[in-house]
Write a protein that holds these residues in place. Structure first.
Motif, PDB file in Angstrom:
ATOM      1  N   THR A 244     -15.819 -11.098  39.064  1.00  0.00           N
ATOM      2  CA  THR A 244     -17.363 -11.319  39.573  1.00  0.00           C
ATOM      3  C   THR A 244     -16.918 -11.625  41.166  1.00  0.00           C
ATOM      4  O   THR A 244     -16.139 -12.711  41.621  1.00  0.00           O
ATOM      5  CB  THR A 244     -17.726 -12.806  39.254  1.00  0.00           C
ATOM      6  OG1 THR A 244     -18.031 -12.438  37.537  1.00  0.00           O
ATOM      7  CG2 THR A 244     -18.970 -13.030  39.527  1.00  0.00           C
ATOM      8  N   ASP A 245     -17.853 -11.017  41.941  1.00  0.00           N
ATOM      9  CA  ASP A 245     -17.611 -10.976  43.459  1.00  0.00           C
ATOM     10  C   ASP A 245     -18.352 -12.033  44.058  1.00  0.00           C
ATOM     11  O   ASP A 245     -19.661 -11.863  44.298  1.00  0.00           O
ATOM     12  CB  ASP A 245     -17.567  -9.659  44.178  1.00  0.00           C
ATOM     13  CG  ASP A 245     -17.425  -9.700  45.761  1.00  0.00           C
ATOM     14  OD1 ASP A 245     -16.870 -10.657  46.129  1.00  0.00           O
ATOM     15  OD2 ASP A 245     -17.893  -8.661  46.294  1.00  0.00           O
ATOM     16  N   ILE A 246     -17.911 -13.212  44.063  1.00  0.00           N
ATOM     17  CA  ILE A 246     -18.830 -14.477  44.748  1.00  0.00           C
ATOM     18  C   ILE A 246     -17.951 -14.992  45.823  1.00  0.00           C
ATOM     19  O   ILE A 246     -16.863 -15.670  45.390  1.00  0.00           O
ATOM     20  CB  ILE A 246     -19.269 -15.280  43.875  1.00  0.00           C
ATOM     21  CG1 ILE A 246     -20.305 -14.534  42.596  1.00  0.00           C
ATOM     22  CG2 ILE A 246     -20.164 -16.627  44.386  1.00  0.00           C
ATOM     23  CD1 ILE A 246     -20.467 -15.645  41.301  1.00  0.00           C
ATOM     24  N   SER A 247     -18.587 -15.262  47.162  1.00  0.00           N
ATOM     25  CA  SER A 247     -17.984 -16.113  48.289  1.00  0.00           C
ATOM     26  C   SER A 247     -18.231 -17.424  48.129  1.00  0.00           C
ATOM     27  O   SER A 247     -18.992 -17.907  47.432  1.00  0.00           O
ATOM     28  CB  SER A 247     -18.651 -15.351  49.589  1.00  0.00           C
ATOM     29  OG  SER A 247     -19.962 -15.823  49.699  1.00  0.00           O
ATOM     30  N   GLU A 248     -17.228 -18.203  48.733  1.00  0.00           N
ATOM     31  CA  GLU A 248     -17.167 -19.360  48.691  1.00  0.00           C
ATOM     32  C   GLU A 248     -18.589 -19.752  49.429  1.00  0.00           C
ATOM     33  O   GLU A 248     -19.229 -20.930  48.850  1.00  0.00           O
ATOM     34  CB  GLU A 248     -16.122 -20.022  49.259  1.00  0.00           C
ATOM     35  CG  GLU A 248     -14.943 -20.140  48.420  1.00  0.00           C
ATOM     36  CD  GLU A 248     -14.790 -21.094  47.528  1.00  0.00           C
ATOM     37  OE1 GLU A 248     -15.668 -21.882  47.331  1.00  0.00           O
ATOM     38  OE2 GLU A 248     -13.869 -20.904  46.410  1.00  0.00           O
ATOM     39  N   GLU A 249     -18.928 -19.200  50.372  1.00  0.00           N
ATOM     40  CA  GLU A 249     -20.166 -19.337  51.082  1.00  0.00           C
ATOM     41  C   GLU A 249     -21.241 -19.424  50.293  1.00  0.00           C
ATOM     42  O   GLU A 249     -22.436 -20.277  50.399  1.00  0.00           O
ATOM     43  CB  GLU A 249     -20.402 -18.488  52.393  1.00  0.00           C
ATOM     44  CG  GLU A 249     -19.180 -18.676  53.371  1.00  0.00           C
ATOM     45  CD  GLU A 249     -17.822 -18.272  53.174  1.00  0.00           C
ATOM     46  OE1 GLU A 249     -16.658 -18.436  53.963  1.00  0.00           O
ATOM     47  OE2 GLU A 249     -17.889 -17.276  52.176  1.00  0.00           O
ATOM     48  N   ALA A 250     -21.444 -18.329  49.448  1.00  0.00           N
ATOM     49  CA  ALA A 250     -22.599 -18.118  48.596  1.00  0.00           C
ATOM     50  C   ALA A 250     -22.634 -19.291  47.451  1.00  0.00           C
ATOM     51  O   ALA A 250     -23.718 -19.792  47.411  1.00  0.00           O
ATOM     52  CB  ALA A 250     -22.586 -16.835  47.836  1.00  0.00           C
TER      53      ALA A 250
END
Length: 320
Positions: A244-250
């Protein structure tokens, strides 16, 4: 002895059953007559490309988890181990065979009352599920969404989460897998192959507090969107073929924590493994074995896992 050889990386067909020299226990090692070998998704990735935590030294006999009876030990090893039912990791090689040698420090004696095949099914997935539950920092009554809830780790997560008072939302792909998750006691069961699966979860529980992400890809991303503020997401698998591609910022923007699964010490690994074996022996944890294949059909076993048609744990039956 018979064994399954890997001479090159590629599709399942590169796994070929053939004869192999009998291994010999050296100093600090035990020789095991193997009854069952565990197969994990990680092993299918390794077979395909050499990617993974195992040493890629071809040709080799793959396989990382076995169960059987100790039939000999080398020097500097306790002779009292001979005759014991044990499960063990092999550090990535030698498991798909009628006999295997392992370091005695890797052995776990199977408790009385626990069948050997179920102990093998728990060896990798049980400690992973237990580690995930611990890392999530669960609070009684929280809403927990478990992806791939009919898989080896997922079936155990459902049971463990229920045992500590969670409200469990199990998501799985297809009617057979959904039914298995329901039978395990999940409070809400949803088929994520349906286009409205996210809406079904929202209707049933609103948002969720914790996501155990075993699928990745778009399913993992949709599960992330279901998290309430102060929710936590733990990714442990990529059944879809991608993380799963989720950034820390998101995550920070939504007030969600992406929890990294800690790497346990050898002592912690032993405690986790012994814990799940004890739970299973007492009847409090039931590993689900969905498929069994004879040793010579290791290639078919890998195909079953990669097709995502398998449920629960897949085992090779080496000796019945």
């Amino acid at each position: 002895m018979r064994a399954v050889w890997l001479h090159e990386f590629g599709g399942p067909g590169v796994l070929v059953a053939a004869d192999a020299p009998d291994p010999v226990a050296e100093a600090g090692q035990a020789l095991i007559e193997v009854a069952f070998a565990n197969i994990t998704f990680v092993e299918t990735q390794f077979r395909a490309s050499g990617f993974g935590p195992f040493k890629a030294k071809l040709p080799m006999i793959p396989g990382n988890g076995i169960g059987g009876v100790v039939i000999a030990v080398g020097s500097q090893a306790d002779s009292g181990l001979v005759g014991k039912r044990v499960v063990s990791s092999t550090d990535g090689s030698g498991g798909y065979a009628e006999r295997a040698v392992v370091d005695v420090g890797n052995l776990f004696e199977v408790p009385d009352g626990l069948e050997l095949d179920r102990a093998v099914a728990l060896l990798a997935d049980g400690r992973t599920a237990s580690l995930l539950i611990r890392a999530a920092g669960l609070h009684r009554g929280e809403r927990v969404l478990i992806e791939a809830a009919a898989g080896g780790v997922g079936t155990l997560l459902v049971q463990l989460a229920k045992s500590v008072g969670m409200r469990v939302v199990a998501v799985a792909g297809g009617a057979r897998k959904v039914e298995m998750a329901r039978d395990l006691g999940a409070d809400v069961v949803v088929d994520y192959s349906k286009p409205d699966w996210v809406d079904q979860v929202r209707e049933a529980v609103g948002s969720v507090d914790v996501v155990f992400d075993g699928v990745g890809g778009s399913i993992g991303r949709s599960a992330f969107e279901l998290l309430a503020r102060h929710g936590r997401m733990l990714s442990f698998g990529m059944a879809s073929g991608q993380w799963t591609d989720i950034s820390e910022e998101a995550a920070t923007g939504r007030g969600v924590t992406l929890v990294d699964l800690p790497r346990p010490t050898p002592e912690e690994m032993r405690t986790l493994t012994e814990g799940v074996l004890t739970l299973a022996a007492a009847g409090h944890l039931q590993p689900m074995i969905g498929q069994r294949f004879p040793l010579d059909q290791a290639a078919q076993a890998h195909r079953a896992i990669e097709s995502r048609a398998s449920v629960g744990k897949t085992l090779l039956e080496v000796r019945k």
